[in-house]
Design a protein around this motif. Structure first.
Motif, PDB file in Angstrom:
ATOM      1  N   ASP A  14       0.830  -1.208   0.000  1.00 43.85           N
ATOM      2  CA  ASP A  14       0.000   0.000   0.000  1.00 43.85           C
ATOM      3  C   ASP A  14       0.862   1.254   0.000  1.00 43.85           C
ATOM      4  OD1 ASP A  14      -2.316  -1.509  -0.028  1.00 43.85           O
ATOM      5  OD2 ASP A  14      -2.623  -1.387   2.153  1.00 43.85           O
ATOM      6  N   GLU A  15       1.971   1.233   0.751  1.00 45.63           N
ATOM      7  CA  GLU A  15       2.865   2.387   0.809  1.00 45.63           C
ATOM      8  C   GLU A  15       3.515   2.652  -0.547  1.00 45.63           C
ATOM      9  OE1 GLU A  15       3.054  -0.178   3.001  1.00 45.63           O
ATOM     10  OE2 GLU A  15       2.329   0.760   4.833  1.00 45.63           O
ATOM     11  N   GLU A  16       3.916   1.581  -1.234  1.00 44.71           N
ATOM     12  CA  GLU A  16       4.515   1.738  -2.564  1.00 44.71           C
ATOM     13  C   GLU A  16       3.496   2.294  -3.553  1.00 44.71           C
ATOM     14  OE1 GLU A  16       7.898  -1.723  -2.882  1.00 44.71           O
ATOM     15  OE2 GLU A  16       5.798  -2.349  -2.921  1.00 44.71           O
ATOM     16  N   LYS A  17       2.256   1.836  -3.455  1.00 44.11           N
ATOM     17  CA  LYS A  17       1.208   2.327  -4.345  1.00 44.11           C
ATOM     18  C   LYS A  17       0.965   3.814  -4.144  1.00 44.11           C
ATOM     19  CE  LYS A  17      -1.179  -2.103  -4.657  1.00 44.11           C
ATOM     20  NZ  LYS A  17      -2.389  -2.853  -4.263  1.00 44.11           N
ATOM     21  N   VAL A  18       0.899   4.243  -2.892  1.00 44.21           N
ATOM     22  CA  VAL A  18       0.702   5.664  -2.594  1.00 44.21           C
ATOM     23  C   VAL A  18       1.892   6.473  -3.101  1.00 44.21           C
ATOM     24  CG1 VAL A  18       0.542   7.369  -0.725  1.00 44.21           C
ATOM     25  CG2 VAL A  18      -0.829   5.281  -0.634  1.00 44.21           C
ATOM     26  N   PHE A  19       3.102   5.973  -2.879  1.00 45.33           N
ATOM     27  CA  PHE A  19       4.304   6.655  -3.354  1.00 45.33           C
ATOM     28  C   PHE A  19       4.261   6.808  -4.876  1.00 45.33           C
ATOM     29  CE2 PHE A  19       8.580   6.436  -5.126  1.00 45.33           C
ATOM     30  CZ  PHE A  19       9.145   7.565  -4.546  1.00 45.33           C
ATOM     31  N   LEU A  20       3.944   5.726  -5.590  1.00 38.43           N
ATOM     32  CA  LEU A  20       3.900   5.780  -7.047  1.00 38.43           C
ATOM     33  C   LEU A  20       2.774   6.690  -7.544  1.00 38.43           C
ATOM     34  CD1 LEU A  20       4.672   2.042  -7.777  1.00 38.43           C
ATOM     35  CD2 LEU A  20       6.126   3.992  -8.380  1.00 38.43           C
ATOM     36  N   ASP A  21       1.647   6.700  -6.851  1.00 43.30           N
ATOM     37  CA  ASP A  21       0.560   7.623  -7.207  1.00 43.30           C
ATOM     38  C   ASP A  21       1.028   9.069  -7.106  1.00 43.30           C
ATOM     39  OD1 ASP A  21      -1.204   5.517  -7.646  1.00 43.30           O
ATOM     40  OD2 ASP A  21      -2.177   5.712  -5.674  1.00 43.30           O
ATOM     41  N   ASN A  22       1.699   9.401  -6.006  1.00 43.38           N
ATOM     42  CA  ASN A  22       2.191  10.767  -5.810  1.00 43.38           C
ATOM     43  C   ASN A  22       3.308  11.107  -6.790  1.00 43.38           C
ATOM     44  OD1 ASN A  22       0.408  11.425  -3.723  1.00 43.38           O
ATOM     45  ND2 ASN A  22       1.743  10.500  -2.195  1.00 43.38           N
ATOM     46  N   LEU A  23       4.192  10.162  -7.041  1.00 43.32           N
ATOM     47  CA  LEU A  23       5.278  10.372  -7.995  1.00 43.32           C
ATOM     48  C   LEU A  23       4.725  10.658  -9.386  1.00 43.32           C
ATOM     49  CD1 LEU A  23       8.337  10.241  -8.656  1.00 43.32           C
ATOM     50  CD2 LEU A  23       7.997   7.797  -9.092  1.00 43.32           C
ATOM     51  N   THR A  24       3.709   9.914  -9.762  1.00 44.54           N
ATOM     52  CA  THR A  24       3.099  10.081 -11.082  1.00 44.54           C
ATOM     53  C   THR A  24       2.535  11.485 -11.276  1.00 44.54           C
ATOM     54  OG1 THR A  24       2.603   7.731 -11.161  1.00 44.54           O
ATOM     55  CG2 THR A  24       1.350   9.133 -12.636  1.00 44.54           C
ATOM     56  N   LYS A  25       2.060  12.087 -10.207  1.00 44.57           N
ATOM     57  CA  LYS A  25       1.497  13.441 -10.297  1.00 44.57           C
ATOM     58  C   LYS A  25       2.547  14.484 -10.657  1.00 44.57           C
ATOM     59  CE  LYS A  25      -2.116  12.444  -6.941  1.00 44.57           C
ATOM     60  NZ  LYS A  25      -2.581  12.689  -5.568  1.00 44.57           N
ATOM     61  N   VAL A  26       3.817  14.256 -10.295  1.00 42.08           N
ATOM     62  CA  VAL A  26       4.844  15.273 -10.527  1.00 42.08           C
ATOM     63  C   VAL A  26       5.717  14.996 -11.751  1.00 42.08           C
ATOM     64  CG1 VAL A  26       4.921  15.973  -8.114  1.00 42.08           C
ATOM     65  CG2 VAL A  26       6.485  14.211  -8.923  1.00 42.08           C
ATOM     66  N   GLN A  54       4.581   0.900 -14.055  1.00 46.95           N
ATOM     67  CA  GLN A  54       3.635   1.431 -13.072  1.00 46.95           C
ATOM     68  C   GLN A  54       3.318   2.899 -13.360  1.00 46.95           C
ATOM     69  OE1 GLN A  54       1.979  -0.087 -10.442  1.00 46.95           O
ATOM     70  NE2 GLN A  54       2.735  -1.968 -11.362  1.00 46.95           N
ATOM     71  N   ILE A  55       4.344   3.677 -13.684  1.00 43.99           N
ATOM     72  CA  ILE A  55       4.151   5.100 -13.985  1.00 43.99           C
ATOM     73  C   ILE A  55       3.332   5.256 -15.272  1.00 43.99           C
ATOM     74  CG2 ILE A  55       5.314   7.258 -14.611  1.00 43.99           C
ATOM     75  CD1 ILE A  55       7.630   6.288 -12.724  1.00 43.99           C
ATOM     76  N   GLU A  56       3.707   4.499 -16.304  1.00 45.34           N
ATOM     77  CA  GLU A  56       2.989   4.582 -17.585  1.00 45.34           C
ATOM     78  C   GLU A  56       1.514   4.231 -17.413  1.00 45.34           C
ATOM     79  OE1 GLU A  56       6.654   3.495 -20.602  1.00 45.34           O
ATOM     80  OE2 GLU A  56       5.383   1.890 -19.847  1.00 45.34           O
ATOM     81  N   ASN A  57       1.236   3.198 -16.651  1.00 43.30           N
ATOM     82  CA  ASN A  57      -0.163   2.807 -16.425  1.00 43.30           C
ATOM     83  C   ASN A  57      -0.937   3.902 -15.703  1.00 43.30           C
ATOM     84  OD1 ASN A  57       0.260   0.350 -17.660  1.00 43.30           O
ATOM     85  ND2 ASN A  57       0.491  -0.781 -15.757  1.00 43.30           N
ATOM     86  N   ARG A  58      -0.317   4.525 -14.713  1.00 46.73           N
ATOM     87  CA  ARG A  58      -0.989   5.580 -13.958  1.00 46.73           C
ATOM     88  C   ARG A  58      -1.186   6.833 -14.798  1.00 46.73           C
ATOM     89  NH1 ARG A  58       1.185   2.328 -10.178  1.00 46.73           N
ATOM     90  NH2 ARG A  58       0.317   2.335  -8.072  1.00 46.73           N
ATOM     91  N   LYS A  59      -0.240   7.121 -15.709  1.00 48.86           N
ATOM     92  CA  LYS A  59      -0.336   8.303 -16.554  1.00 48.86           C
ATOM     93  C   LYS A  59      -1.215   8.065 -17.786  1.00 48.86           C
ATOM     94  CE  LYS A  59       2.314  11.733 -15.954  1.00 48.86           C
ATOM     95  NZ  LYS A  59       1.894  13.012 -15.344  1.00 48.86           N
TER      96      LYS A  59
END
Length: 64
Positions: A14-26, A54-59
């Motif tokens: 869960d922590e990694e998912k939140v980190f990647l979600d926030n990273l994707t925003k910037v 992971q970043i590509e999927n979120r973006k």
């Protein structure tokens, strides 16, 4: 450069998912993603390709 990827293949916490979600925003573009993903991968003990995926999927970035 070598580093341990012992967490590769395991589900993201869960922590990694939140980190990647926030990273994707910037992250603004693929070039930026490609520069930073090796460091993120090393820190999370994941593969570079896994982090980029992971970043590509979120973006919503998909190869044509």
């Amino acid at each position: 450069m070598t580093f341990s990827t012992e967490r590769s293949g395991l589900p993201y916490s869960d922590e990694e998912k939140v980190f990647l979600d926030n990273l994707t925003k910037v992250i603004s573009d693929r070039e930026e993603m490609e520069k930073i993903s090796p460091y993120i991968a090393a820190g999370l003990q994941r593969t570079i390709g896994g982090i980029q995926n992971q970043i590509e999927n979120r973006k919503g970035w998909f190869y044509r």
